[in-house]
Design a protein around this motif. Structure first.
Motif: not given
Length: 258
Positions: A79-103
């Protein structure tokens, strides 16, 4: 006092067009995902059989459909409320399959059209669209469109093979991308970015098929190399290729942490 019990013929919630309209209103994002996935499949067919559209246009529309699907899935997962610039968020983002296929869509947006590029996203779109189509048909009524239900059942029955085919296409695409880069059909940067995409697919938490397919291909190559009739130069080339790919794989510690 009026009888409050349901009548004998009342078997559940109402069905039909009013029920479908209510379902669409209550599940806007899921219905949008279903519609975009169907369009992705249709655009892929339009690229293969360009009867009503420019095949190049259909190719890029399929990629855009996949990007839109991936973005909506990311919106659901993060969700948008969880978006941040932290390292943990970036790691979580690229663990999502949807992020892989957006790339994935972004990688091939400026690449010469090729059917193999559309194969994984079309297969995933077909599988997920078929699954949600049953929900749509159930909303219309249990006996609606039996032919469509039969086709959907066939797709779901082959779900494992579809996922394996998508994983194989992801893997085979890498050497093709290298060749395309060397022959000027895509940027020289594309193979490097696609390599990172493959490593993310390899460590995917939700879909182990890419990792399993790599393992199956390694076993097949090693068994082929050990055949007595295999010429020594070809055997050496196969084993060297296996070692090269194994060295490029993410560390197993990283895989276990996913």
């Amino acid at each position: 006092m009026a009888d409050q019990n349901p009548q004998a013929g009342d078997t559940g919630p109402p069905k039909g067009i009013p029920a479908l309209k209510a379902h669409v209103v209550a599940n806007k994002v899921d219905v949008a995902l279903w519609g975009i996935r169907l369009l992705t499949v249709l655009c892929t067919i339009g690229y293969i059989l360009p009867l009503f559209n420019n095949p190049v246009s259909a190719f890029y529309k399929a990629l855009l459909g996949n990007a839109a699907t991936s973005a909506l899935r990311l919106h659901q997962r993060i969700p948008a409320r969880e978006i941040s610039l932290s390292r943990d968020f970036v790691v979580r983002f690229f663990m999502e399959d949807s992020a892989h296929y957006l790339l994935y869509s972004l990688i091939f947006m400026n690449v010469a059209p090729n059917l193999l590029i559309l194969t994984p996203i079309c297969l995933f779109a077909l599988l997920h669209a078929a699954s949600y189509s049953l929900t749509i048909l159930d909303t219309l009524g249990s006996n609606s469109m039996w032919m469509a239900r039969l086709l959907i059942s066939l797709v779901e029955f082959q779900s494992r093979n579809i996922l394996r085919a998508a994983a194989l296409a992801e893997i085979v695409l890498f050497p093709l991308v290298v060749i395309m880069a060397l022959t000027g059909y895509c940027s020289l940067l594309t193979p490097f970015v696609y390599y990172y995409f493959l490593t993310w697919r390899y460590v995917s938490r939700r879909n182990p098929y890419t990792r399993n397919t790599f393992r199956e291909l390694r076993v097949l190559a090693e068994r082929t190399a050990e055949r007595p009739a295999m010429p020594a130069p070809l055997k050496s080339a196969l084993l060297t290729g296996v070692r090269l790919v194994c060295n490029m794989a993410p560390p197993m510690e990283e895989v276990r942490q996913q």
